[in-house]
Design a protein around this motif. Sequence first.
Motif, mmCIF file in Angstrom:
data_model
loop_
_atom_site.group_PDB
_atom_site.id
_atom_site.type_symbol
_atom_site.label_atom_id
_atom_site.label_comp_id
_atom_site.label_asym_id
_atom_site.label_seq_id
_atom_site.Cartn_x
_atom_site.Cartn_y
_atom_site.Cartn_z
ATOM 1 N N THR A 187 0.783 -1.308 0.004
ATOM 2 C CA THR A 187 -0.218 -0.196 -0.392
ATOM 3 C C THR A 187 0.755 1.284 -0.422
ATOM 4 O O THR A 187 2.179 1.158 0.318
ATOM 5 C CB THR A 187 -1.030 0.243 1.110
ATOM 6 O OG1 THR A 187 -0.120 0.072 2.450
ATOM 7 C CG2 THR A 187 -1.952 -1.160 0.844
ATOM 8 N N GLN A 227 -15.279 -1.360 3.195
ATOM 9 C CA GLN A 227 -14.383 -2.022 4.044
ATOM 10 C C GLN A 227 -15.261 -3.486 3.297
ATOM 11 O O GLN A 227 -13.992 -4.623 3.571
ATOM 12 C CB GLN A 227 -15.073 -2.023 5.413
ATOM 13 C CG GLN A 227 -15.383 -1.033 6.260
ATOM 14 C CD GLN A 227 -15.372 -0.967 8.161
ATOM 15 O OE1 GLN A 227 -15.936 -1.986 8.213
ATOM 16 N NE2 GLN A 227 -15.611 0.593 8.356
ATOM 17 N N GLN A 232 -12.818 -4.149 0.466
ATOM 18 C CA GLN A 232 -11.243 -4.060 0.935
ATOM 19 C C GLN A 232 -11.266 -5.598 1.600
ATOM 20 O O GLN A 232 -9.835 -6.300 1.029
ATOM 21 C CB GLN A 232 -10.938 -3.375 2.243
ATOM 22 C CG GLN A 232 -11.068 -2.081 1.588
ATOM 23 C CD GLN A 232 -10.986 -1.349 3.639
ATOM 24 O OE1 GLN A 232 -10.887 -1.591 4.791
ATOM 25 N NE2 GLN A 232 -11.157 -0.224 3.305
ATOM 26 N N ASP A 233 -12.364 -6.305 2.343
ATOM 27 C CA ASP A 233 -12.021 -7.605 2.170
ATOM 28 C C ASP A 233 -11.741 -8.705 1.257
ATOM 29 O O ASP A 233 -10.908 -9.137 1.338
ATOM 30 C CB ASP A 233 -13.131 -8.810 3.281
ATOM 31 C CG ASP A 233 -13.395 -7.795 4.899
ATOM 32 O OD1 ASP A 233 -12.329 -7.214 5.165
ATOM 33 O OD2 ASP A 233 -14.693 -7.680 5.064
ATOM 34 N N LEU A 284 -8.445 -8.659 -0.691
ATOM 35 C CA LEU A 284 -7.228 -9.485 0.383
ATOM 36 C C LEU A 284 -7.576 -10.445 -0.300
ATOM 37 O O LEU A 284 -6.436 -11.348 -0.407
ATOM 38 C CB LEU A 284 -7.539 -8.871 1.582
ATOM 39 C CG LEU A 284 -6.919 -7.740 2.259
ATOM 40 C CD1 LEU A 284 -7.310 -7.378 3.822
ATOM 41 C CD2 LEU A 284 -5.489 -8.222 1.838
ATOM 42 N N ARG A 338 -5.406 3.740 7.613
ATOM 43 C CA ARG A 338 -6.292 2.971 7.846
ATOM 44 C C ARG A 338 -6.269 1.759 7.278
ATOM 45 O O ARG A 338 -6.260 0.530 7.815
ATOM 46 C CB ARG A 338 -8.044 3.026 8.594
ATOM 47 C CG ARG A 338 -7.465 4.139 10.140
ATOM 48 C CD ARG A 338 -9.087 4.521 10.818
ATOM 49 N NE ARG A 338 -9.657 5.517 9.343
ATOM 50 C CZ ARG A 338 -10.792 5.532 9.402
ATOM 51 N NH1 ARG A 338 -12.122 5.053 10.063
ATOM 52 N NH2 ARG A 338 -11.430 6.445 8.390
ATOM 53 N N GLU A 339 -7.053 1.798 5.755
ATOM 54 C CA GLU A 339 -7.264 1.279 4.526
ATOM 55 C C GLU A 339 -5.311 0.511 4.889
ATOM 56 O O GLU A 339 -5.468 -0.708 4.114
ATOM 57 C CB GLU A 339 -7.427 1.822 3.677
ATOM 58 C CG GLU A 339 -7.415 0.897 2.463
ATOM 59 C CD GLU A 339 -8.251 2.187 1.520
ATOM 60 O OE1 GLU A 339 -9.852 1.297 1.510
ATOM 61 O OE2 GLU A 339 -8.065 2.206 0.685
ATOM 62 N N MET A 378 -3.222 0.268 6.662
ATOM 63 C CA MET A 378 -3.119 -0.651 6.829
ATOM 64 C C MET A 378 -3.191 -1.998 7.349
ATOM 65 O O MET A 378 -3.077 -2.845 7.438
ATOM 66 C CB MET A 378 -3.225 -0.091 9.228
ATOM 67 C CG MET A 378 -2.062 1.062 9.349
ATOM 68 S SD MET A 378 -0.447 0.475 9.731
ATOM 69 C CE MET A 378 0.392 2.107 10.455
ATOM 70 N N LYS A 379 -4.773 -2.289 6.990
ATOM 71 C CA LYS A 379 -5.005 -2.954 6.946
ATOM 72 C C LYS A 379 -4.574 -4.246 5.720
ATOM 73 O O LYS A 379 -4.665 -5.596 5.813
ATOM 74 C CB LYS A 379 -6.414 -2.473 6.658
ATOM 75 C CG LYS A 379 -7.328 -4.142 6.390
ATOM 76 C CD LYS A 379 -8.862 -3.797 6.311
ATOM 77 C CE LYS A 379 -10.455 -4.748 5.923
ATOM 78 N NZ LYS A 379 -11.772 -4.018 5.991
ATOM 79 N N LEU A 380 -4.504 -3.365 4.407
ATOM 80 C CA LEU A 380 -4.405 -4.186 3.300
ATOM 81 C C LEU A 380 -3.149 -4.579 3.326
ATOM 82 O O LEU A 380 -2.738 -5.700 2.881
ATOM 83 C CB LEU A 380 -4.755 -3.555 2.655
ATOM 84 C CG LEU A 380 -5.853 -3.142 1.798
ATOM 85 C CD1 LEU A 380 -6.409 -2.470 1.206
ATOM 86 C CD2 LEU A 380 -7.227 -4.400 1.972
ATOM 87 N N ARG A 393 3.099 2.164 12.372
ATOM 88 C CA ARG A 393 2.494 2.574 13.938
ATOM 89 C C ARG A 393 3.436 3.249 14.809
ATOM 90 O O ARG A 393 3.078 3.967 15.495
ATOM 91 C CB ARG A 393 1.370 1.100 13.774
ATOM 92 C CG ARG A 393 0.334 1.965 15.376
ATOM 93 C CD ARG A 393 -0.580 1.270 15.043
ATOM 94 N NE ARG A 393 -0.452 -0.316 15.898
ATOM 95 C CZ ARG A 393 0.566 -0.364 17.118
ATOM 96 N NH1 ARG A 393 -0.192 0.848 18.273
ATOM 97 N NH2 ARG A 393 -0.135 -1.531 17.957
ATOM 98 N N VAL A 444 -4.703 5.984 13.872
ATOM 99 C CA VAL A 444 -4.792 4.827 13.766
ATOM 100 C C VAL A 444 -4.539 3.668 15.297
ATOM 101 O O VAL A 444 -4.071 3.976 15.900
ATOM 102 C CB VAL A 444 -3.719 3.623 13.220
ATOM 103 C CG1 VAL A 444 -3.926 2.181 12.663
ATOM 104 C CG2 VAL A 444 -3.705 4.775 11.634
#
Length: 241
Positions: A33, A174, A177-178, A181, A199-200, A202-204, A226, A241
């Motif tokens: 990312t 969201q 995003q899932d 992945l 946040r996106e 970090m998640k991906l 982070r 975050v």
Amino acid sequence: MCIIRFEHVVKILGGKEILKDFNLSIREGEFLTVIGRSGCGKTTMLKLINGLLLPDQGDIFVEETNLKETDMIALRRRMGYVIQNKGLFPHMTVEKNITYVPVISGKKNKEENHKLALKLLKLVGLDEEMAKRYPEELSGGQQQRVGIARALAADPRILLMDEPFGALDEITRQTMQDEILKLQRKLKLTVVFITHDIREAMKLGDRILVMDEGKTLQLDIPENIRLHPINDFVKELVKSV
């Protein structure tokens, strides 16, 4: 194995140096990312990967081949590219949008292309009956899924995504995003994903690239970004975050 590599790349647009001695290695199968303020060079970097732009200095290697020595049209057809506004052709059905790249690449068998479209619709979580619809008949989230299906139609190893979920509502975002992945892991894709949402990112991301003023500020796994931001800019970025 490194699948994309920038070596001392400089890119100038409109008399301004957008990328400055930019270096980056992206591993095969990695979800990278990319985040940074507007104008920092994120989209320029993405366009350089698939040859929409060429470097003014330095070298870019994709699958170990220098872009200066490759067939750009063939390269682009081997990559998937997804943008925020989906980039769908409004006058084409969903099926024709999805099979556009295979068709212009010479795959004219209608039955095979039909089966490919239905397979990809299922892969991105859409019903087969969507194939006959036009983009304007779909919701924003459905259009974005079609955009991803079209990007996957050429069976790419690399998927480039430029803020693809930025215009979606939070719940749809969201969900998407899932889904991306799951797709990345299932298809073992290398994904370069630009976002403005930490946040996106970090998640991906397996790793996160933080850019500013055409350079890399920090490149690391989300947890290290982070817990150990390299400067005040990154610290401010991850504060939410």
